[in-house]
Design a protein around this motif. Structure first.
Motif, mmCIF file in Angstrom:
data_model
loop_
_atom_site.group_PDB
_atom_site.id
_atom_site.type_symbol
_atom_site.label_atom_id
_atom_site.label_comp_id
_atom_site.label_asym_id
_atom_site.label_seq_id
_atom_site.Cartn_x
_atom_site.Cartn_y
_atom_site.Cartn_z
ATOM 1 N N LEU A 137 -1.112 -3.854 6.866
ATOM 2 C CA LEU A 137 -2.140 -4.636 6.167
ATOM 3 C C LEU A 137 -3.127 -3.732 5.424
ATOM 4 C CD1 LEU A 137 -2.852 -7.459 8.767
ATOM 5 C CD2 LEU A 137 -1.659 -7.663 6.570
ATOM 6 N N VAL A 138 -3.538 -2.647 6.067
ATOM 7 C CA VAL A 138 -4.460 -1.715 5.417
ATOM 8 C C VAL A 138 -3.785 -1.060 4.210
ATOM 9 C CG1 VAL A 138 -5.693 0.476 5.733
ATOM 10 C CG2 VAL A 138 -5.859 -1.316 7.471
ATOM 11 N N ALA A 139 -2.519 -0.714 4.336
ATOM 12 C CA ALA A 139 -1.791 -0.115 3.214
ATOM 13 C C ALA A 139 -1.668 -1.109 2.060
ATOM 14 C CB ALA A 139 -0.413 0.355 3.670
ATOM 15 N N LEU A 140 -1.409 -2.377 2.376
ATOM 16 C CA LEU A 140 -1.353 -3.411 1.337
ATOM 17 C C LEU A 140 -2.710 -3.570 0.653
ATOM 18 C CD1 LEU A 140 0.815 -6.175 3.051
ATOM 19 C CD2 LEU A 140 1.356 -4.958 0.919
ATOM 20 N N TYR A 141 -3.757 -3.623 1.456
ATOM 21 C CA TYR A 141 -5.106 -3.760 0.891
ATOM 22 C C TYR A 141 -5.443 -2.567 -0.011
ATOM 23 C CZ TYR A 141 -10.117 -4.043 0.360
ATOM 24 O OH TYR A 141 -11.376 -4.088 -0.181
ATOM 25 N N GLY A 142 -5.187 -1.369 0.468
ATOM 26 C CA GLY A 142 -5.462 -0.176 -0.327
ATOM 27 C C GLY A 142 -4.664 -0.151 -1.615
ATOM 28 N N SER A 143 -3.434 -0.598 -1.530
ATOM 29 C CA SER A 143 -2.567 -0.619 -2.695
ATOM 30 C C SER A 143 -3.075 -1.593 -3.754
ATOM 31 C CB SER A 143 -1.156 -1.008 -2.247
ATOM 32 O OG SER A 143 -0.276 -1.026 -3.325
ATOM 33 N N PHE A 144 -3.422 -2.796 -3.319
ATOM 34 C CA PHE A 144 -3.869 -3.807 -4.277
ATOM 35 C C PHE A 144 -5.299 -3.575 -4.751
ATOM 36 C CE2 PHE A 144 -0.294 -6.169 -2.381
ATOM 37 C CZ PHE A 144 0.407 -6.423 -3.557
#
Length: 124
Positions: free
Chosen positions: A89-96
């Motif tokens: 989830l953190v990786a998705l948030y950082g990516s977007f």
């Protein structure tokens, strides 16, 4: 499969220790600037430097938590799965939020693999 989960989870922990190193100890380095797409002038800013160091502590503690589970607990599957979902989830948030889609693949790929392996193992 358990050995594979342990090995890949250890790699995830090492990845977070490396991120901690960049953010906490090598805050003003060229490598940190390149990794986070920031200029060395940005990294010299005291507020940004402090924020990075603080974030580095969190990342290091994720690595510690993963290793603690693997070394000191018998039944770590559920908790390890929760940590892997958190990382995803953190990786998705950082990516977007940054517009840099590569962040997800760099930070979240191993966690996705571990999560899938854990889910498969839990269903068996």
């Amino acid at each position: 499969m358990n050995l594979l989960i342990i090995a890949l989870s250890t790699l995830v922990a090492l990845e977070f220790f490396f991120i901690m190193y960049l953010e906490t100890f090598a805050t003003k380095s060229s490598r940190t600037a390149k990794t986070f797409s920031m200029s060395k002038d940005d990294l010299a800013n005291k507020k940004i430097n402090t924020l990075l160091k603080n974030q580095g502590v969190y990342n290091g503690l994720i690595g510690v938590g993963i290793l603690y589970l693997l070394i000191f607990t018998q039944n770590y599957n559920g908790t390890l799965l929760a940590i892997m979902f958190y990382i995803i989830l953190v990786a998705l948030y950082g990516s977007f939020s940054s517009g840099n889609k590569a962040i997800f693949f760099k930070q979240g790929s191993l966690a996705v693999i571990v999560a899938v392996l854990l889910l498969i193992q839990m269903m068996m």
